[in-house]
Structures are given as structure tokens and as C-alpha cells.
Design a protein around this motif. Structure first.
Motif, short mmCIF file in Angstrom:
data_model
loop_
_atom_site.label_atom_id
_atom_site.label_comp_id
_atom_site.label_asym_id
_atom_site.label_seq_id
_atom_site.Cartn_x
_atom_site.Cartn_y
_atom_site.Cartn_z
N VAL A 115 17.47 2.87 -10.84
CA VAL A 115 17.89 2.88 -9.44
C VAL A 115 19.03 1.88 -9.22
CG1 VAL A 115 17.17 2.41 -7.08
CG2 VAL A 115 15.65 3.66 -8.61
N ALA A 116 18.89 0.65 -9.77
CA ALA A 116 19.94 -0.36 -9.60
C ALA A 116 21.22 0.08 -10.29
CB ALA A 116 19.48 -1.71 -10.15
N GLY A 117 21.10 0.70 -11.47
CA GLY A 117 22.28 1.13 -12.23
C GLY A 117 23.10 2.16 -11.47
N MET A 118 22.46 2.92 -10.60
CA MET A 118 23.21 3.89 -9.80
C MET A 118 23.59 3.31 -8.44
SD MET A 118 24.51 7.00 -9.77
CE MET A 118 23.94 7.54 -11.39
N MET B 210 7.05 -2.28 -18.41
CA MET B 210 8.14 -1.42 -18.89
C MET B 210 8.48 -0.35 -17.87
SD MET B 210 10.16 -0.92 -21.53
CE MET B 210 9.56 -1.23 -23.19
N VAL B 211 7.45 0.34 -17.35
CA VAL B 211 7.72 1.40 -16.36
C VAL B 211 8.42 0.81 -15.15
CG1 VAL B 211 6.71 3.12 -14.83
CG2 VAL B 211 5.74 2.77 -17.10
N VAL B 212 7.91 -0.33 -14.67
CA VAL B 212 8.51 -0.97 -13.49
C VAL B 212 9.98 -1.30 -13.75
CG1 VAL B 212 8.50 -3.04 -12.04
CG2 VAL B 212 6.34 -1.91 -12.65
N ASN B 213 10.25 -1.95 -14.87
CA ASN B 213 11.61 -2.42 -15.10
C ASN B 213 12.58 -1.27 -15.36
OD1 ASN B 213 13.38 -4.56 -15.09
ND2 ASN B 213 13.34 -4.79 -17.33
N MET B 214 12.14 -0.24 -16.08
CA MET B 214 13.04 0.90 -16.34
C MET B 214 13.36 1.63 -15.03
SD MET B 214 13.48 1.54 -19.92
CE MET B 214 13.38 3.29 -20.17
N ILE C 191 19.43 -8.33 -12.53
CA ILE C 191 18.23 -7.76 -11.93
C ILE C 191 17.23 -7.32 -13.00
CG2 ILE C 191 17.36 -5.77 -10.62
CD1 ILE C 191 19.81 -6.00 -8.85
N THR C 192 17.72 -6.60 -14.03
CA THR C 192 16.77 -6.10 -15.02
C THR C 192 16.19 -7.24 -15.86
OG1 THR C 192 18.59 -5.64 -16.55
CG2 THR C 192 17.79 -3.81 -15.21
N SER D 81 15.21 -6.39 -22.33
CA SER D 81 16.27 -5.73 -23.09
C SER D 81 16.32 -4.23 -22.83
CB SER D 81 16.07 -6.04 -24.57
OG SER D 81 16.62 -5.04 -25.37
N MET D 82 15.14 -3.59 -22.77
CA MET D 82 15.12 -2.15 -22.49
C MET D 82 15.65 -1.87 -21.09
SD MET D 82 14.10 -0.46 -25.09
CE MET D 82 13.52 1.12 -24.52
N GLY D 83 15.27 -2.70 -20.13
CA GLY D 83 15.78 -2.54 -18.78
C GLY D 83 17.29 -2.70 -18.75
N GLY D 84 17.79 -3.70 -19.47
CA GLY D 84 19.23 -3.92 -19.50
C GLY D 84 19.97 -2.72 -20.05
N ASN D 85 19.44 -2.14 -21.12
CA ASN D 85 20.11 -0.98 -21.72
C ASN D 85 20.03 0.26 -20.85
OD1 ASN D 85 21.22 -1.08 -24.70
ND2 ASN D 85 19.72 -2.69 -24.43
N ALA D 86 18.87 0.51 -20.28
CA ALA D 86 18.73 1.68 -19.41
C ALA D 86 19.65 1.52 -18.20
CB ALA D 86 17.29 1.84 -18.96
N GLY D 87 19.73 0.30 -17.66
CA GLY D 87 20.61 0.04 -16.52
C GLY D 87 22.07 0.25 -16.88
#
Lengths: 431, 431
Positions: free
Chosen positions: B386-389, B377-381, B413-414, B307-313
Motif C-alpha cells: 500500500v505504501a509503495g503505491m 510478515m503479512v502485516v509488513n508486506m 516505513i517498512t 528486509s522482505m517489506g523493503g523489497n516488496a515496497g
């Protein structure tokens, strides 16, 4: 390009349109920006400063001393000048203002005294105002003789002796009329007046709704004190749309050109809120750990229901937030539309319940797991549809920007309902 | 209100501005709409049809016969008339066109022959064009004597003998000049010409970038054939921003006033894509069922990292999509900005890793679970940033609208990285 010859650079700078030059400066690395200003600063039109992205402008302005900034500001139109100054720190602002000619300073100080995002900040102070007893000939002679006129205008405002607007004449109509025609006889009497403290979003709405080219701005007593033209509104519309897009995405401001620490900070808040809701969802899952220990398939399938609910909710809330912004969704039709959303959610919920029920049944060879996930899917999609519409409406009602807060509420609800419905029904049925 | 007296209703209709009347009609239930047209149809300005929401207009027009529609269409400005007609079915369109006076029909048919969303559809055909050897006096006399002029215009176009635009004179400048001044001497020679087949998004960009009030539209051979004014662009800007907002939210079009079945169908596609990605994520989780069976805490905590990865992405991709739309993100600065996003993602990833690590440690009383979730967490964020951009940039490069497709790629991906990183590291470390 940037690392050697000065002449070709100066040539490019001199030839570019200010807007393109502003874009070019945005694209440069910051050390190249400084270089560009050293090499060709004298060729850069002050107007570039009003076109450039805010965070880059702040960087540039920081490197300049107050006299230089003042020189730029005096060259700009009032609204652009205010735009450059409003982002400066209080102290720097004062330094720059002190360097300005008294006349400019007074006008800018007054403009700064209006709220940010109000009509007062958007308006230009120069307007064309003529008394209603004039004729077109007098008006044209006045225009020809007066030097201190706004750069661009589309309408002539007609005012009474107290300087209150009583009508407008579009320029094209004035040009088509004979010199002897009276202003009073050809003016539009219906006009939208903008109070100086109106919010810019409201102003943009009026311009769009009534397709205005320009509008008169009036003070509390109703006297004409300025005008707003549609080109300023184009910027406002863009800003407001951008704000909504970014807020829906969980970003508080456009930070593309922001510093690393600034960007990290603006993103952090939203992620922190999300962490709290994710932990909340995990706590909900925690109640069913015994169930999951027995049937591990539940843990594997669990994210599907929550994810579908989250997406269905996001679809609905996006439509709702947009419809609230464009004022298509009102207290008149909200129950009708809420009902429609519920039916749509139920229909799609049923379709996906059947799909995922079959998939789960085949995957784990267990019909009852298929039934559990199917029922949970219908429940969560229905909740998503209703919450996705009701929450933005409720937030809007309490004057909270639905673009900022809706998505955290909706996804928290769909996550928790998604997990609890799926694991809860499983606990009841399968154990 | 709607159920009895006709006179008050007729009064209200007669008094309202067309734009407000259009809004009112949008708010009514469909049977009330029909009633309103029966009671006060003769008072309703045809212009209302051009202001009303598309799906409601289609409903209304369906109930009318071709002669009635033709009567409405002839009253509208060309661009609005085309707007009303373009949504009709081929056959109905032909019926209406047949009812039109030959002159109108020809013009509208030509307009319809241009691509939807092209400059040709936006433009008005009436323009003011004068030869460069005229003086202002001749121009003013021409304006006064000619009846068939556009309703509103802000500029006079100056053309050469082949009718190619060579300059423009803003109306205000024309009004301020003496009658003896030559057109040639006061015209702006730099002007932006719009090719008739230019996409409306591109046209809107030109208007914003160069703050145009109006612009000349030219055909393939460069001759002036029409003009576009900024009030039409305001609508385009709104449309394009709305498109981006809705697409980012997973909705293909504004379906607020759409039918239940239509809305269900447009939302279905996106949800189906999401179901597939959610099943994919579940399959990934399935590989680790043995691990989860042993340590059920993993199943409980698992959604947090995803979920955190999804939001950061989503944050990053929102900024990226917007920056691509406004052309602030280009091939020049993309690597710099990608680098910045990676650092921002790493910083926030580390901060949230520490937070969630502590929470998990305390919650389950197991330091190693804290370590596992922190590293995941660090890996996914980082992946999210990077993927989000990178994904919107890549889609844009391959001419796929990043607003439509970015979010499904990024969240897939996230999700998968989030689950696999967390459960995978746990399998390696804890078992």
C-alpha cells in the motif's frame, strides 16, 4: 459518462487522436472497455490497438474473433501488425493469419519468423530505393507515380543492381537539388546498415550514437529488405530504459495493468530470492547470539551498518548499471573507475563512521561500542563501493544482465558483511 | 599508443566518426586527453564537443581560452552550442560570447535566456516556413534557391501572414506532389505546437504520444520561432529515463566521470538521510530490548521481516514511479490499482508468512516464534504494498518528484513497521 447516452461517447471517440483514445481505453475499467467497443467500435481506428498497453490489448483481443482481429491487422503498418500478433497464442495467431489476404499473410509470417526484439521485427518492408544512375528528376517522377510507398520516410536509399545499398539521400537534400543532378553525386556514401538479426538494443544504440533519422535493413547477403525509422526507436529506447528501471527495482515486467494473479506471480520470484538472502543474513547473525545476549545494545544498533552498506552499494551499482548500458563503462576505464569508487566509499565511510560512532557512544554511554560500530561502518561501506562497481561489471562480462542480478548480490554481501563485521568486531573487542 | 608516434594517431582521429571520437576521448585518462588535443586538435571536429560527457567537456573547455571556445561554438548547431556554453561559469560565458560574431552572439544569448530544460533551449531557429497561398513548385524553388536552411528537416511549416503556423507538409508528401498543387490543399491542419517555455519532459511526451518527427515552436503570441526535431528528443528521453534510474538508486546525477570529491559529496546527502532513518529504526528496536534479552532468537530473525517489506515496497514503488512518468497511473485508475496492489501484497505476504513461519519453527523448535514472524510478515508486506503505491502518488500530487523521495519514505516505513510488528507481537504473545 459510460452508463447512458451513446451519442456523446461516439462524438468523443471520433474526435480523439488515436494515441489519446488508447490512453483513455487504458484508464477504463474492463467492463467499460467492452461497453465502449460495443457502442463505438466502428469509430475506433485500428491504430489504437498498436498504441495500447500490452496486457490490456491481450484482454481486448481475446474477446474478438479471428476475422475481427484480421480486419484490424490489415489496417496497421507492418511493424504494428506484428506487434499485435506476436502476443497471441500460437493457435489464435494461425487462425488470424488464415483470415488475412495472402499477400499480407506472407509478409507478416516472414516478419514473425525473425527473433523478437530483432531489427527484423522493427522494420517496415516498404522502402524507397533508386538506382545510382538515375537523376533527381527521375527520382521525383518515380515518387509521384508510385502509389505503394511507405507512409513516412526521411531518406531515399540508393542501391546497386543486386539491390545492395550504396548510399542515401536525405529528402531535404533531394528537394533542394535541381532535376538534372545525378543521384550518385549527392548521395551520402557512408551509411549505417542494420543486419536483419541485430538486437533492437544495438539498433537503438546506432540510432543514438550517429543521430540517424532512418537506416536501411539488409539480409545476410547484404541486400536491402527494409528500413527502420527513428520513431520506432523512440519506443525501443523507452522500453529498454523501462526494463532497466523495473529490473533494478526487482520487477520483471511492467505489471501495472496486469491481473492480480499474474502480478503476484511475477513479484513472488524476486521476493523468494530475497527471503533466501535474508535467511542467510540471519544465519550469520545467529553465530553471534551469545554476544548479543550479553550486550543487547548490539542487537539494537545492528541494522544500521547493514542498511548504510546496502544504500551505498545501491548507489554505486545504479551508476554502474547505467554506465554499462550506455557503454561509458568499458574494460579500458573500469579499473580507474573502480579505484575512484573505492576512494569515494572510503571517504564517505569515514565520515559516517565518525557520525555514527559519536551517536552510539552518546546513546549507550560506552565509547567502545562507538569504536566498534565506526570500524564496522568503514569496512562495510568500502565493501559496498567495490562490490557495487565490480559485480555489475563481472555480470556484464559473463553476459548476465547486470540490471537483474546486481542488486541481489550486492545487498546480500553488504548485509552479511555489515552484520558479521559489526558483531564479529564486538565479540573480539568487547567480550 | 598515446606515447610516441603522432602520425598514426592523427590518422585514427581523422577517420573516426565524431560520436566515436567523443567516446574515445571519454575513455582516455585526462593527461592523454590533453596530449590528444595537442597532437591532433586541428583534426577534431567541433561537433565532438557536443557529443562528449558533460563533466569531461567542462574539463576540456576549462583548458581552452575564450577565442578557441568561440571558434568551436560558431561551428556547432545552435542547440549544441548552447549546450556547450550553458555549463560555463557566468564570467567565462561572457568572455566567449564577446568573441563571437554579433549575429551568432545575439541568437545564442536569446537561446540562453530561455529556461534550462525548456523547449527554447532544445529548438533550432532555422525553419522552412512558406505562406499557404504558394504551390509546391514555388516551395521547391524556394528550397533550391535559399542557402541558409536547417541542416536537416522533415517537415515544411505553413504560416499565415502573421507568421503563425497553420499547417505542416511532410517532406515526402511534398516530393510526391505535382508542382501545381497548392500548399493549402495538401497540408496537415492538425499539428502540435510547442510553446517556447514548455518543459522538455512535456515536449518528449508529445513527440512520443503523437509520433512526431518534428514540431513547430511558437512564442507567447503564437508566432513560429523555431522547431524541434525527433533526434533531439531521443537525447531528452534518455536523459529523463537516466534521471529516474539514478534517483531511484539514490544518486542525484550521473557521476561516473565526476571527480572524487564531487562524487563523494553527491552521494553523501542521500546516505545521511538513510543514516537518520536507520537510527530511527534502531530507536524503535530499542523499545524492545528487554524482550530481545529474554528471547535472543528474536534478534536473529528480526531483519527478515524488515528486509522482505523493503523489497516488496521497492517493487511496487518502482512500478508506480514508472507508471506516473509514463502517465499510465492517473487519478482515474489510482484507487483501482491501489486496491490491486493491496491484494497482491496480501497474497504474497501470506505465502511468505507460511514459508518463514515454518522455517522459524523448525530452526528454533518453537511454534509460537513461527506464528509471530508469520503474522508480522503479512502485516509488513501489506503495508509495503500500500505504501509503495500510495507514497509515489501522494508525492506526485504535491509536485515532488516521486523518483527522488519515494524510496526513503517507503523503506523507512517498512523498516519500522517490520521491526515494531515483529518485536511488538512477540512481546505481547511470548512474554
Amino acid at each position: 459518462l459510460e452508463l447512458g447516452q451513446e451519442d456523446p461517447i461516439r462524438e468523443v471517440v471520433a474526435e480523439l487522436h488515436t494515441a489519446d483514445l488508447a490512453d483513455l481505453i487504458e484508464q477504463l475499467k474492463s467492463k467499460h472497455r467492452t461497453l465502449l467497443f460495443e457502442v463505438a467500435g466502428d469509430l475506433i481506428d485500428p491504430e489504437v490497438f498498436s498504441e495500447i498497453d500490452e496486457s490490456i490489448r491481450d484482454d481486448l483481443v481475446e474477446d474478438m474473433d479471428p476475422t475481427e482481429i484480421a480486419a484490424v491487422v490489415t489496417e496497421l503498418e507492418l511493424d504494428d501488425a506484428v506487434h499485435v500478433l506476436e502476443d497471441l497464442e500460437e493457435e489464435d495467431q494461425q487462425d488470424v493469419l488464415r483470415e488475412l489476404p495472402a499477400e499480407d499473410r506472407l509478409v507478416i509470417e516472414q516478419s514473425l519468423s525473425y527473433d523478437e526484439d530483432s531489427a527484423g521485427r522493427l522494420m517496415q518492408r516498404d522502402t524507397i530505393a533508386v538506382p545510382e544512375y538515375w537523376n533527381i528528376g527521375q527520382t521525383i517522377d518515380y515518387l509521384r507515380d508510385t502509389q505503394d510507398l511507405p507512409n513516412e520516410f526521411y531518406e531515399i536509399f540508393v542501391v546497386d543492381p543486386r539491390h545492395h545499398p550504396v548510399g542515401t539521400i536525405p529528402l531535404d537534400r533531394a528537394m533542394r537539388s535541381q532535376r538534372t543532378v545525378n543521384v550518385r553525386d549527392i548521395m551520402n556514401r557512408e551509411q549505417k546498415l542494420i543486419p536483419v538479426d541485430m538486437d533492437q538494443e544495438e539498433v537503438a544504440y546506432l540510432f543514438q550514437q550517429y543521430r540517424l533519422a532512418s537506416a536501411a535493413v539488409v539480409n545476410e547477403s547484404g541486400a536491402l529488405i527494409g528500413m527502420i525509422t527513428v520513431d520506432d526507436i523512440v519506443d525501443v529506447i523507452n522500453e529498454e530504459a523501462e526494463e532497466d528501471i523495473l529490473r533494478l527495482g526487482g520487477v520483471s515486467e511492467d505489471d501495472l495493468f496486469g491481473s492480480i494473479m499474474g502480478t503476484t506471480r511475477t513479484r513472488f520470484t524476486w521476493l523468494l530470492v530475497n527471503l533466501l538472502t535474508a535467511v542467510l543474513a540471519s544465519i550469520a547473525i545467529g553465530f553471534f547470539d551469545a554476544t548479543m545476549e550479553k550486550i543487547i545494545a548490539l542487537a539494537v544498533l545492528m541494522p544500521i551498518v547493514a542498511s548504510m552498506g546496502g544504500n551505498a552499494g545501491t548507489q554505486t551499482l545504479t551508476v554502474a548499471v547505467r554506465a554499462l548500458a550506455t557503454r561509458e563503462l568499458t574494460s579500458n576505464n573500469m579499473f580507474r573507475i573502480l579505484g575512484k569508487e573505492a576512494i569515494v566509499a572510503f571517504l564517505n565511510g569515514t565520515a559516517f563512521a565518525i557520525l555514527i560512532g559519536l551517536v552510539a557512544w552518546i546513546w549507550f554511554g560506552d565509547l567502545s561500542i562507538g569504536w566498534v560500530i565506526a570500524v564496522a561502518m568503514v569496512v562495510n561501506m568500502l565493501v559496498a563501493g567495490v562490490a557495487g562497481m565490480a559485480i555489475p561489471i563481472a555480470l556484464d562480462h559473463y553476459k548476465i544482465d547486470p540490471a537483474v542480478a546486481s542488486s541481489v548480490f550486492v545487498t546480500t554481501i553488504t548485509d552479511i558483511i555489515g552484520f558479521v563485521a559489526f558483531l564479529g568486531i564486538a565479540t573480539l573487542v568487547l567480550l
